[in-house]
Design a protein around this motif. Structure first.
Motif, PDB file in Angstrom:
ATOM      1  N   PHE A  22       0.617  -1.201   0.097  1.00 61.96           N
ATOM      2  CA  PHE A  22       0.087  -0.024  -0.004  1.00 61.96           C
ATOM      3  C   PHE A  22       0.885   1.065   0.043  1.00 61.96           C
ATOM      4  O   PHE A  22       1.870   1.031   0.521  1.00 61.96           O
ATOM      5  CB  PHE A  22      -0.872  -0.052   1.131  1.00 61.96           C
ATOM      6  N   TYR A  24       1.696   4.922   0.960  1.00 64.06           N
ATOM      7  CA  TYR A  24       1.361   5.693   2.250  1.00 64.06           C
ATOM      8  C   TYR A  24       1.544   7.347   1.618  1.00 64.06           C
ATOM      9  O   TYR A  24       2.408   7.647   1.051  1.00 64.06           O
ATOM     10  CB  TYR A  24       2.465   5.771   3.257  1.00 64.06           C
ATOM     11  N   GLU A  38       5.529   5.059   7.554  1.00 69.37           N
ATOM     12  CA  GLU A  38       5.176   4.164   6.496  1.00 69.37           C
ATOM     13  C   GLU A  38       5.085   2.903   7.182  1.00 69.37           C
ATOM     14  O   GLU A  38       4.424   1.865   6.545  1.00 69.37           O
ATOM     15  CB  GLU A  38       6.437   3.677   5.523  1.00 69.37           C
ATOM     16  N   SER A  41       1.246   1.559   6.207  1.00 68.00           N
ATOM     17  CA  SER A  41       1.072   1.083   5.071  1.00 68.00           C
ATOM     18  C   SER A  41       1.967  -0.545   4.919  1.00 68.00           C
ATOM     19  O   SER A  41       1.142  -1.135   4.490  1.00 68.00           O
ATOM     20  CB  SER A  41       1.610   1.950   3.807  1.00 68.00           C
ATOM     21  N   ASP A  42       2.811  -0.560   5.161  1.00 66.56           N
ATOM     22  CA  ASP A  42       3.444  -1.693   5.514  1.00 66.56           C
ATOM     23  C   ASP A  42       3.134  -2.613   6.535  1.00 66.56           C
ATOM     24  O   ASP A  42       2.760  -3.916   5.717  1.00 66.56           O
ATOM     25  CB  ASP A  42       4.956  -1.550   5.771  1.00 66.56           C
ATOM     26  N   THR A  45      -0.257  -3.902   4.627  1.00 68.30           N
ATOM     27  CA  THR A  45      -0.080  -4.821   3.328  1.00 68.30           C
ATOM     28  C   THR A  45       0.159  -6.175   3.995  1.00 68.30           C
ATOM     29  O   THR A  45      -0.263  -7.241   3.540  1.00 68.30           O
ATOM     30  CB  THR A  45       1.248  -4.418   2.617  1.00 68.30           C
ATOM     31  N   LYS A  70       7.560  -1.720  -3.966  1.00 67.14           N
ATOM     32  CA  LYS A  70       7.418  -0.771  -2.828  1.00 67.14           C
ATOM     33  C   LYS A  70       7.668   0.494  -3.385  1.00 67.14           C
ATOM     34  O   LYS A  70       8.892   1.008  -3.975  1.00 67.14           O
ATOM     35  CB  LYS A  70       7.933  -0.939  -1.639  1.00 67.14           C
ATOM     36  N   ARG A  92      -3.926   2.330  -1.259  1.00 68.52           N
ATOM     37  CA  ARG A  92      -3.362   3.574  -0.528  1.00 68.52           C
ATOM     38  C   ARG A  92      -3.891   3.914   0.704  1.00 68.52           C
ATOM     39  O   ARG A  92      -4.955   3.475   0.956  1.00 68.52           O
ATOM     40  CB  ARG A  92      -3.899   5.058  -1.365  1.00 68.52           C
ATOM     41  N   ILE A  93      -2.759   4.564   1.628  1.00 62.93           N
ATOM     42  CA  ILE A  93      -3.594   4.719   2.937  1.00 62.93           C
ATOM     43  C   ILE A  93      -2.966   6.116   3.072  1.00 62.93           C
ATOM     44  O   ILE A  93      -1.797   6.614   3.183  1.00 62.93           O
ATOM     45  CB  ILE A  93      -2.952   3.828   3.920  1.00 62.93           C
ATOM     46  N   GLN A  95      -3.085   9.578   5.597  1.00 58.20           N
ATOM     47  CA  GLN A  95      -3.482  10.097   7.116  1.00 58.20           C
ATOM     48  C   GLN A  95      -3.487  11.371   7.197  1.00 58.20           C
ATOM     49  O   GLN A  95      -2.900  12.127   6.764  1.00 58.20           O
ATOM     50  CB  GLN A  95      -2.271   9.276   8.181  1.00 58.20           C
ATOM     51  N   VAL A 102      -8.344   4.406   3.570  1.00 58.68           N
ATOM     52  CA  VAL A 102      -7.569   3.361   3.067  1.00 58.68           C
ATOM     53  C   VAL A 102      -8.643   3.198   1.951  1.00 58.68           C
ATOM     54  O   VAL A 102      -9.613   3.009   1.901  1.00 58.68           O
ATOM     55  CB  VAL A 102      -7.599   2.281   4.146  1.00 58.68           C
ATOM     56  N   GLN A 131      -8.348  -3.883   7.820  1.00 58.15           N
ATOM     57  CA  GLN A 131      -7.679  -5.336   7.001  1.00 58.15           C
ATOM     58  C   GLN A 131      -8.767  -6.295   7.283  1.00 58.15           C
ATOM     59  O   GLN A 131      -8.642  -6.960   6.212  1.00 58.15           O
ATOM     60  CB  GLN A 131      -6.317  -5.310   8.045  1.00 58.15           C
TER      61      GLN A 131
END
Length: 190
Positions: A22, A24, A38, A41-42, A45, A70, A92-93, A95, A102, A131
């Motif tokens: 994903f 970020y 990050e 997002s990591d 994923t 990535k 994508r995420i 913030q 998300v 998730q």
């Protein structure tokens, strides 16, 4: 090579999926350039990869293979061909403060056709719920049937009730996967 027979395993044969890292982004000034953020997002994923890889009938590409994508925009058709999968999940995420947006999209690799997509609004504390929802939508879209054991495992699986503990876990995992001595120490601290 008969690509169609490899990419379209269905009706009793194994389906396949690559979950791309994903991406970020942040609406907060300067935060998009902060690599320590990050971890969200990591972590998302990796959690989706872990959740989906537990399902029988679905071959999910390993983290080590998908994380080479990535940080770059990738064409799902090219990724699907390179990794020999029928579907590719991108996302994508974003913030803003403690709020997350998300977005995820499931794409058929052979045609580039969007099979499913959605956007989730949540607080950082609700990332585990998001998730789980994404994994559930993917399983449903791919028409995967859960075995009785998988159903019991999902019902019994409990996330930590403490959002801060989950955030620290994701940060620790993020630093651990960077594989340097300094980052390993940071992972232990988290």
């Amino acid at each position: 090579m008969a690509v169609a027979s490899v990419l379209y395993w269905r009706n009793g044969r194994q389906d396949s999926l690559a979950v791309l890292p994903f991406i970020y982004t942040s609406a907060d000034a300067g935060a998009a350039d902060d690599p320590e953020r990050e971890y969200l997002s990591d972590g998302l994923t990796e959690s989706i990869i872990r959740d989906l890889s537990r399902l029988s009938g679905l071959r999910v590409i390993a983290r080590s293979s998908v994380f080479r994508y990535k940080g770059r925009e990738s064409d799902p058709r090219e990724v699907g061909h390179a990794l020999n999968v029928r579907t590719v999940l991108t996302g994508r995420i974003a913030q803003r403060g403690d709020r997350l947006t998300v977005s995820a999209e499931l794409v058929e690799a052979a045609t580039g056709t969007r099979l499913w997509g959605d956007r989730f609004e949540a607080g950082v504390a609700d990332l585990m719920r998001v998730q789980d929802e994404i994994a559930g939508h993917i399983a449903g879209e791919l028409s995967l049937r859960l075995t009785e054991g998988e159903r019991r495992q999902q019902l019994a699986r409990q996330h930590t009730p403490d959002p801060e503990a989950h955030r620290l876990y994701l940060k620790g995992l993020y630093f651990w996967n960077r594989r340097t001595a300094v980052d390993a120490q940071k992972a232990v601290e988290h």
